[in-house]
Design a protein around this motif. Structure first.
Motif, PDB file in Angstrom:
ATOM      1  N   GLU A 121       0.842  -1.189   0.000  1.00 17.12           N
ATOM      2  CA  GLU A 121       0.000   0.000   0.000  1.00 17.12           C
ATOM      3  C   GLU A 121       0.884   1.249   0.000  1.00 17.12           C
ATOM      4  OE1 GLU A 121      -3.281   0.500  -0.171  1.00 17.12           O
ATOM      5  OE2 GLU A 121      -3.525  -1.659  -0.531  1.00 17.12           O
ATOM      6  N   PRO A 122       0.560   2.237  -0.855  1.00 13.99           N
ATOM      7  CA  PRO A 122       1.358   3.469  -0.889  1.00 13.99           C
ATOM      8  C   PRO A 122       1.401   4.163   0.476  1.00 13.99           C
ATOM      9  CG  PRO A 122      -0.059   3.351  -2.808  1.00 13.99           C
ATOM     10  CD  PRO A 122      -0.469   2.229  -1.906  1.00 13.99           C
ATOM     11  N   ASP A 123       2.559   4.776   0.739  1.00 12.50           N
ATOM     12  CA  ASP A 123       2.821   5.471   1.998  1.00 12.50           C
ATOM     13  C   ASP A 123       2.646   4.559   3.210  1.00 12.50           C
ATOM     14  OD1 ASP A 123       3.879   7.894   1.377  1.00 12.50           O
ATOM     15  OD2 ASP A 123       1.970   8.944   1.293  1.00 12.50           O
ATOM     16  N   GLY A 124       2.916   3.298   2.982  1.00  9.97           N
ATOM     17  CA  GLY A 124       2.924   2.335   4.071  1.00  9.97           C
ATOM     18  C   GLY A 124       4.135   1.449   3.915  1.00  9.97           C
ATOM     19  N   GLY A 125       4.325   0.557   4.818  1.00 14.22           N
ATOM     20  CA  GLY A 125       5.430  -0.381   4.716  1.00 14.22           C
ATOM     21  C   GLY A 125       4.908  -1.794   4.853  1.00 14.22           C
ATOM     22  N   ALA A 126       5.402  -2.699   4.053  1.00 17.69           N
ATOM     23  CA  ALA A 126       4.953  -4.088   4.107  1.00 17.69           C
ATOM     24  C   ALA A 126       6.134  -5.001   4.381  1.00 17.69           C
ATOM     25  CB  ALA A 126       4.282  -4.481   2.796  1.00 17.69           C
ATOM     26  N   PRO A 127       6.139  -5.671   5.545  1.00 18.30           N
ATOM     27  CA  PRO A 127       7.187  -6.671   5.760  1.00 18.30           C
ATOM     28  C   PRO A 127       6.996  -7.821   4.790  1.00 18.30           C
ATOM     29  CG  PRO A 127       5.878  -6.292   7.768  1.00 18.30           C
ATOM     30  CD  PRO A 127       5.207  -5.570   6.655  1.00 18.30           C
TER      31      PRO A 127
END
Length: 477
Positions: A121-127
């Protein structure tokens, strides 16, 4: 959390020594450890993992150790199509063999990496790994939908990193040498992209790895500039055009502004682009006056570099006192400011597109420590780098022509100097806009240009002795 990698160490020294991106060429080194930092999930094969290779040097020079990133594509059976990217094979236990390849060259592995970015997701972080809070995280900026079906193509010829083009949609740059901390290439692209700058390729996202030492930023994903032409190549073409037209001009008096490939308008536009990038960086990161003691230290560093250079390039001794005076003059300046800048700007760091000039590679000088590359500096360092690049473009063509016909041509040298003067003036006019440089700016620019030429002289003496006359001529009044 990282863990020891099962990748054998025995073939890694040869692999590193042969890699264009390895910074320790010519230095004695050993591979001291390999750790497995993360794995990007895939459905079946290949498995896509990231190993970190630690090397230690035994020559007493700095840095004594370095860390390099190895993205690996793992298969249970040999892949003939990847023979050129083979690194090693090993037994994971129970006769379960693994064949490891450099993942940059594997389309299936790169497709998995792109798909992982596209899922964020934009402006988020995904492990994307199961290694806890210190695992691999992918981050995305809003504004662009990635094409997960785009095929990858690795770039060739890069020196310090590895880049992969995904169709005409995006480009991923993988940083090979890693240092804990925020990478300025990501940091500045992030700022300029969010500011809506027209002079950079838009940043789409990046990959980073947490560690006890601080963040390790592994790669950036950005806009692929489909119509881009290399700035240095365009400049070379302009000089060649000038020489070609002059050779058929009956009077032999063709001026730099009369050639069909005149570059001055482009040089002016490039100056405008740099000024606008500097303004955006100053607005975001701030701008501050340089205190007198810092200016004195700057002049002292320039003098010290000159003194060291004379031991490598004895020809510089003739200009030593004059150059020392030029550098010492920096200490007396009073109207100097510093801010975040490009740090390693030259024509090869620019691309001309149908939408105008783009600046690329905001990492700064690769040989400098990361913390130093993120420090504010005078914008005139960037300007000086571009002026030296104009000089290199013109005289590289002179040297090529001289080698081809075996003759020294005074008219050719004169035309090259005229080309440099014309385009340098056009670039400065674009950069300064409607004003003239102050006396302090002129003094500082002269010092930066000379300091850059001293650096070039040392580099050429060590790496391309045949090119040494270019910086030496620039340092001779």
């Amino acid at each position: 959390m990282t863990s020891p990698s099962p990748l054998p160490l025995d073939t890694l020294p040869d692999h590193l020594a042969a890699a264009r991106w390895f910074g320790g060429k010519g230095r004695p080194f050993t591979v001291t450890s390999v750790t497995r930092a993360a794995e990007i999930r895939t459905d079946g094969e290949p498995r896509l993992v990231i190993d970190l290779v630690e090397v230690s040097y035994s020559d007493g020079a700095e840095p004594a150790t370095e860390r390099y990133q190895l993205p690996l594509s793992l298969y249970s059976h040999p892949q003939e199509r990847l023979n050129h990217a083979f690194i090693n094979w090993y037994d994971e236990g129970g006769e379960s063999w693994v064949h490891a390849y450099d993942a940059i060259h594997d389309r299936d592995a790169m497709a998995a990496w792109l798909a992982a970015f596209a899922a964020v997701e934009p402006d988020g972080g995904a492990p994307v790994s199961e290694s806890g809070p210190d695992g691999l995280v992918l981050r995305r900026l809003p504004g662009h939908e990635l094409d997960p079906e785009a095929h990858s193509t690795p770039f060739s010829g890069e020196q310090s990193n590895s880049s992969v083009m995904f169709g005409n949609d995006s480009l991923m740059k993988v940083f090979r040498k890693l240092t804990p901390g925020v990478n300025p290439d990501i940091e500045i692209h992030d700022v300029l992209t969010r500011a809506g700058s027209d002079h950079v390729a838009a940043l789409y996202g990046w990959a980073e790895l947490g560690s006890g030492e601080g963040v390790l930023q592994l790669a950036l994903l950005q806009q692929f500039l489909t119509t881009a032409s290399d700035g240095f190549e365009l400049a070379l073409a302009s000089v060649r055009n000038l020489f070609a037209e002059a050779s058929v001009d009956p009077g032999g008096e063709l001026a730099a502004d009369q050639a069909g490939g005149d570059f001055a308008d482009e040089a002016h536009r490039l100056g405008v682009a740099l000024a606008e990038v500097h303004a955006a960086l100053a607005e975001h990161f701030g701008r501050e006056p340089v205190p007198p003691e810092a200016l004195t230290a700057l002049g002292d560093r320039m003098v010290a570099r000159l003194d060291e250079a004379v031991t490598v390039v004895p020809q510089l001794a003739e200009q030593r006192e004059r150059l020392r005076s030029t550098f010492a003059g920096v200490a007396g300046l009073s109207d100097v400011h510093r801010q975040r800048v490009h740090g390693d700007l030259h024509l090869g760091q620019t691309l001309r597109t149908v939408l105008g000039w783009k600046l690329v590679d905001f990492e700064g000088e690769p040989a400098k420590p990361l913390a130093e590359r993120r420090q504010p500096d005078s914008p005139w360092r960037d300007v000086a780098g571009m002026l030296r690049s104009f000089d290199y473009a013109a005289h590289a063509v002179v040297m090529t022509a001289t080698s081809a016909d075996g003759t020294e041509d005074e008219d050719r040298d004169d035309r090259a100097r005229a080309w440099v003067d014309r385009n340098s003036q056009a670039f400065l006019a674009g950069y300064l806009g409607d004003r003239e440089p102050t006396s302090d700016e002129e003094t500082l620019l002269r010092a930066y240009v000379a300091d850059k030429a001293v650096y070039e002289a040392v580099y050429e003496a060590r790496n391309r002795p045949g090119w040494l006359p270019i910086p030496l001529a620039a340092l001779t009044p």
